[in-house]
Design an enzyme around this catalytic site. Structure first.
Site, PDB file in Angstrom:
ATOM      1  N   PHE A 142       0.856  -1.186   0.000  1.00 34.24           N
ATOM      2  CA  PHE A 142       0.000   0.000   0.000  1.00 34.24           C
ATOM      3  C   PHE A 142       0.887   1.229   0.000  1.00 34.24           C
ATOM      4  O   PHE A 142       1.627   1.473   0.949  1.00 34.24           O
ATOM      5  CB  PHE A 142      -0.962   0.048   1.192  1.00 34.24           C
ATOM      6  CG  PHE A 142      -1.866   1.242   1.102  1.00 34.24           C
ATOM      7  CD1 PHE A 142      -2.992   1.216   0.293  1.00 34.24           C
ATOM      8  CD2 PHE A 142      -1.566   2.424   1.758  1.00 34.24           C
ATOM      9  CE1 PHE A 142      -3.807   2.342   0.154  1.00 34.24           C
ATOM     10  CE2 PHE A 142      -2.373   3.551   1.632  1.00 34.24           C
ATOM     11  CZ  PHE A 142      -3.497   3.503   0.827  1.00 34.24           C
ATOM     12  N   ASP A 227       9.241   2.858   2.135  1.00 36.54           N
ATOM     13  CA  ASP A 227       8.047   3.629   2.474  1.00 36.54           C
ATOM     14  C   ASP A 227       7.767   3.431   3.964  1.00 36.54           C
ATOM     15  O   ASP A 227       7.260   2.383   4.367  1.00 36.54           O
ATOM     16  CB  ASP A 227       6.860   3.173   1.616  1.00 36.54           C
ATOM     17  CG  ASP A 227       5.574   3.929   1.950  1.00 36.54           C
ATOM     18  OD1 ASP A 227       5.523   4.613   2.995  1.00 36.54           O
ATOM     19  OD2 ASP A 227       4.608   3.820   1.165  1.00 36.54           O
ATOM     20  N   LYS A 257       2.247  10.918   7.368  1.00 37.03           N
ATOM     21  CA  LYS A 257       1.389  10.644   8.529  1.00 37.03           C
ATOM     22  C   LYS A 257       1.831  11.343   9.818  1.00 37.03           C
ATOM     23  O   LYS A 257       1.589  12.531   9.964  1.00 37.03           O
ATOM     24  CB  LYS A 257       1.229   9.127   8.700  1.00 37.03           C
ATOM     25  CG  LYS A 257       0.443   8.534   7.523  1.00 37.03           C
ATOM     26  CD  LYS A 257      -0.235   7.223   7.811  1.00 37.03           C
ATOM     27  CE  LYS A 257      -1.236   6.910   6.708  1.00 37.03           C
ATOM     28  NZ  LYS A 257      -0.894   5.773   5.877  1.00 37.03           N
TER      29      LYS A 257
HETATM   30  C1  LIG Z   1      -1.060   5.867   4.372  1.00 35.02           C
HETATM   31  C2  LIG Z   1       0.036   5.357   3.541  1.00 35.02           C
HETATM   32  C3  LIG Z   1       0.353   5.946   2.308  1.00 35.02           C
HETATM   33  C4  LIG Z   1      -0.487   7.041   1.691  1.00 35.02           C
HETATM   34  O1  LIG Z   1      -0.581   8.159   2.480  1.00 35.02           O
HETATM   35  P1  LIG Z   1      -1.771   9.228   2.193  1.00 35.02           P
HETATM   36  O2  LIG Z   1      -1.413  10.373   3.092  1.00 35.02           O
HETATM   37  O3  LIG Z   1      -3.045   8.560   2.580  1.00 35.02           O
HETATM   38  O4  LIG Z   1      -1.706   9.558   0.761  1.00 35.02           O
HETATM   39  C5  LIG Z   1       1.448   5.455   1.625  1.00 35.02           C
HETATM   40  N1  LIG Z   1       2.189   4.451   2.111  1.00 35.02           N
HETATM   41  C6  LIG Z   1       1.912   3.862   3.300  1.00 35.02           C
HETATM   42  C7  LIG Z   1       2.783   2.756   3.789  1.00 35.02           C
HETATM   43  C8  LIG Z   1       0.820   4.270   4.047  1.00 35.02           C
HETATM   44  O5  LIG Z   1       0.521   3.663   5.190  1.00 35.02           O
END
Ligand SMILES: *Cc1c(COP(=O)(O)O)cnc(C)c1O
Length: 403
Positions: A142, A227, A257
């Site tokens: 994700f 990520d 985040k």
């Molecule tokens: C939440 C998340 C994203 C995307 O972040 P948004 O602020 O919702 O666009 C990307 N990578 C990971 C691992 C995430 O948990």
């Protein structure tokens, strides 16, 4: 549900897109680990907005910094410099140990930024033929919701109706070093991966995977991009999840985040000068990226993270919570309990009929969490949670899950 909540939810259904399936609860206030709904009922937040609220709701120091900045300057765009952006870049690069930081807003934008930077590196440094660069990613990843980012998703819901997609990605099984080696071609520019797959259900690769993956990347002259949007800033019991493995230091670190202290969307990419300096004026940007207000919040958020030792807290409280769950939550439906720090998943067997109904039952009892990938209950409270609050939460889990 009260008539007030019911009305608000009905209006929401009418006036907004149905791209989420939230629990039937309408929140109005938050403080620390707790939130209140419009009827004044109190809940323990065990989701923390997918780890964007690691510091707890409305942390007083972050709120104070935000208030102060609101009285000074909030937005200048990147047409001008701002003192706050300068201060923040200095702070976050020192904290994370990289030369440079490029600010964006949402996580998906930061991932897009990384993809662009990887491609620029592929053509200008690795000399891959233009428009042929490939990025290797993992199944069940994700990384966000934009077209390019869902182009390399393996989840049908995320992409079935949204093609055509951006080419240039290869998907391999998560945690599979042999598959990584086999996927590499002369056109491979990078391997991009989450150290723990949060949305996929808190999936953890075997120990040593990141170290091995980094080694394979170095040997093949490809960039290693992590990520850590969800796993970063103390969530897994270390400042970054990749600190769990010795010697791991990705070429690109993608963050978001919790960077915004639970107040603002702020994200970005960290990298060293030889990579980050490949971007030249005009090639990339964002109007709100790195705005002074967001930077003031993020500055305070990073200070709080360090001063209050939130990573250590996450490690200790996470161990405490995981042990306590193992000891006292007993159900024939529990298939697996796993996690690092305060990032814990309880995987239920398919016979349990999905995690959603347990999350709904927990909500009735005053505890908020969300199912992920059908069968996993994700527990990721704010890192400021206390033993007493964990004890309370485990009692609720027992009431809902025990046979
Ligand atoms: C939440 C998340 C994203 C995307 O972040 P948004 O602020 O919702 O666009 C990307 N990578 C990971 C691992 C995430 O948990």
């Amino acid at each position: 549900m009260s008539s007030k909540s019911k009305k608000l939810i009905e209006t929401m259904e009418k006036c907004s897109a149905h791209n989420y399936k939230p629990l039937p609860i309408v929140l109005e206030k938050g403080k620390g680990c707790w939130v209140w709904d419009v009827d004044g009922k109190k809940y323990l937040d065990m989701l923390s907005s997918y780890s964007a609220v690691n510091h707890g709701h409305r942390h007083p120091k972050i709120i104070a910094a935000a208030r102060q900045q609101l009285n000074k300057l909030t937005l200048v765009s990147r047409a001008f410099h701002s003192e706050l952006l300068c201060e923040f870049c200095k702070k976050v690069t020192r904290l994370a140990g990289y030369d440079m930081f490029l600010p964006m807003n949402s996580g998906a934008e930061a991932v897009e930024t990384a993809v662009k930077l990887i491609r620029k590196w592929a053509y200008s440094v690795k000399k891959i033929q233009k428009h042929n660069a490939e990025i290797i990613v993992c199944r069940d990843n994700f990384h966000g919701r934009t077209i390019t980012v869902v182009s390399f998703s393996s989840e049908h819901d995320y992409k079935d109706n949204f093609g055509p997609f951006t080419p240039g990605f290869k998907i391999i099984p998560y945690g599979d070093i042999e598959a990584l080696k086999n996927a590499i071609t002369p056109n491979t520019a990078a391997f991009m991966v989450e150290p723990i797959q949060g949305e996929a259900g808190i999936l953890m690769p075997e120990k040593g995977f990141m170290e091995e993956a980094q080694k394979v990347c170095r040997e093949n002259n490809i960039l290693f991009a992590l990520d850590e949007i969800q796993t970063g800033f103390g969530r897994t019991g270390k400042l970054f999840c990749h600190y769990w493995e010795k010697g791991v230091r990705p070429d690109m670190l993608i963050v978001g985040k919790a960077l915004g202290g639970g107040i603002v969307p702020i994200s970005g990419v960290l990298a060293d000068e030889p990579v980050m300096s490949l971007f030249t004026p005009g090639e990339h940007g964002s109007t709100f990226g790195g705005n002074p207000f967001a930077c003031a919040c993020a500055n305070a958020a990073m200070d709080v993270l360090v001063k209050e030792k939130l990573s250590d807290k996450s490690l200790k409280m996470g161990e405490y919570m995981q042990n306590k769950i193992r000891k006292s939550v007993k159900s024939k439906y529990i298939k697996n309990i796993r996690g690092k720090g305060l990032f814990i998943g309880i995987e239920l067997a398919p016979e349990a009929g999905g995690a959603r109904k347990y999350c709904e039952a927990l909500m009735e009892k005053g505890m908020l969490c969300k199912e992920t990938h059908e069968n996993v209950i994700r527990l990721a409270p704010p890192l400021v949670i206390t033993k007493k609050e964990i004890d309370w939460a485990v009692e609720k889990l027992k009431e809902v899950l025990n046979d």
